[in-house]
Design a protein around this motif. Sequence first.
Motif, short mmCIF file in Angstrom:
data_model
loop_
_atom_site.label_atom_id
_atom_site.label_comp_id
_atom_site.label_asym_id
_atom_site.label_seq_id
_atom_site.Cartn_x
_atom_site.Cartn_y
_atom_site.Cartn_z
N PHE A 58 -15.53 -71.44 29.05
CA PHE A 58 -15.76 -70.01 29.22
C PHE A 58 -15.28 -69.29 27.96
N ASN A 59 -15.82 -68.11 27.73
CA ASN A 59 -15.49 -67.32 26.54
C ASN A 59 -14.50 -66.23 26.89
N SER A 60 -13.66 -65.86 25.93
CA SER A 60 -12.70 -64.79 26.15
C SER A 60 -12.36 -64.13 24.82
N ARG A 61 -11.51 -63.14 24.90
CA ARG A 61 -11.00 -62.44 23.73
C ARG A 61 -9.51 -62.22 23.92
N ILE A 62 -8.72 -62.45 22.89
CA ILE A 62 -7.27 -62.37 23.02
C ILE A 62 -6.86 -60.92 23.29
N ARG A 63 -6.12 -60.74 24.39
CA ARG A 63 -5.74 -59.41 24.86
C ARG A 63 -4.33 -59.03 24.40
N TYR A 64 -4.07 -57.74 24.43
CA TYR A 64 -2.75 -57.25 24.03
C TYR A 64 -1.66 -57.79 24.95
N SER A 65 -2.01 -57.95 26.23
CA SER A 65 -1.03 -58.44 27.21
C SER A 65 -0.68 -59.92 27.01
N GLU A 66 -1.40 -60.62 26.12
CA GLU A 66 -1.21 -62.05 25.93
C GLU A 66 -0.49 -62.40 24.64
N ILE A 67 -0.13 -61.40 23.84
CA ILE A 67 0.43 -61.67 22.51
C ILE A 67 1.93 -61.41 22.47
N ASP A 68 2.57 -61.92 21.39
CA ASP A 68 4.00 -61.66 21.20
C ASP A 68 4.18 -60.46 20.27
N ASN A 69 5.41 -60.25 19.82
CA ASN A 69 5.69 -59.07 18.99
C ASN A 69 5.16 -59.19 17.57
N LYS A 70 4.56 -60.35 17.25
CA LYS A 70 3.92 -60.52 15.95
C LYS A 70 2.40 -60.48 16.05
N GLY A 71 1.91 -60.26 17.26
CA GLY A 71 0.48 -60.10 17.45
C GLY A 71 -0.30 -61.39 17.64
N ILE A 72 0.37 -62.51 17.94
CA ILE A 72 -0.35 -63.76 18.18
C ILE A 72 -0.19 -64.18 19.63
N LEU A 73 -1.14 -64.98 20.09
CA LEU A 73 -1.13 -65.47 21.46
C LEU A 73 0.15 -66.25 21.74
N THR A 74 0.80 -65.97 22.85
CA THR A 74 1.99 -66.74 23.20
C THR A 74 1.58 -68.12 23.72
#
Length: 247
Positions: A4-20
């Motif tokens: 499935f396709n997705s897009r990295i959301r703000y709720s999924e990132i750390d304080n450096k802006g990358i996916l946790t």
Amino acid sequence: MYTFNSRIRYSEIDNKGILTPQSLMNYYQDCSTFQTQDGKVTMEVMKERNLAWVVSSWQVVINRLPKLGERVVIGTVPYELKGFIGMRNFFMDTEEGERLSVANSVWSLIDIERGVPSRITPDIVETYPLDDKLQMDYAPRKLPFPDRDAEDSGTFSISDKIEITKQHLDTNQHVNNAQYITLAFDAIGDFDYSALKQIRAEYKKQSHLGDIIVPVVNYKKTIDNIYTVSLQDETGDIYCNVELIAR
């Protein structure tokens, strides 16, 4: 293969802006759940049969954690179903085909009412069409905690106890496997996710609402930084061992 396709959301990132890493593992779990829901033996059917898939080990290799807004493809490849054991790969790619992460996992089909393994039936096999396993450097499923008496065993510490609350539970009413990874990171403290190369986890027993978890942390410096976190009960029995390897 199922994707499935997705897009990295703000709720999924750390304080450096990358996916946790925890969000990455949630993507993988969601992918397998979507495949289940699109097949014959959905979670609702599993519940009627008192069945649940319980993970026994994870190996997640991370090449790069994507940034906020990146468009990604998440996929899973079941490659073996035998007896009561299921094995499946996962991957996360960019839309352009860059492999961000690849993973391996081992699952057991459990009769949750009786607490015993249950044989995989033909309609379950039909729900998860098999494909060739993905290319990766496969690690052992077993993950022992370092021996304090061994040479070069590293340093040991004990983190604050954790009481299991409702936020840790999934629909099977036990601690979700990705939650153990979060608890391991919390036990270590400050951790640079961008340096993370691999996560391994071996699950020993389930924990439930009200249980107390004692995290025991080992750190060893080799070419990489290796953290092994043993999440134990108050008597020393192990719920889960987690290994985190960072550059």
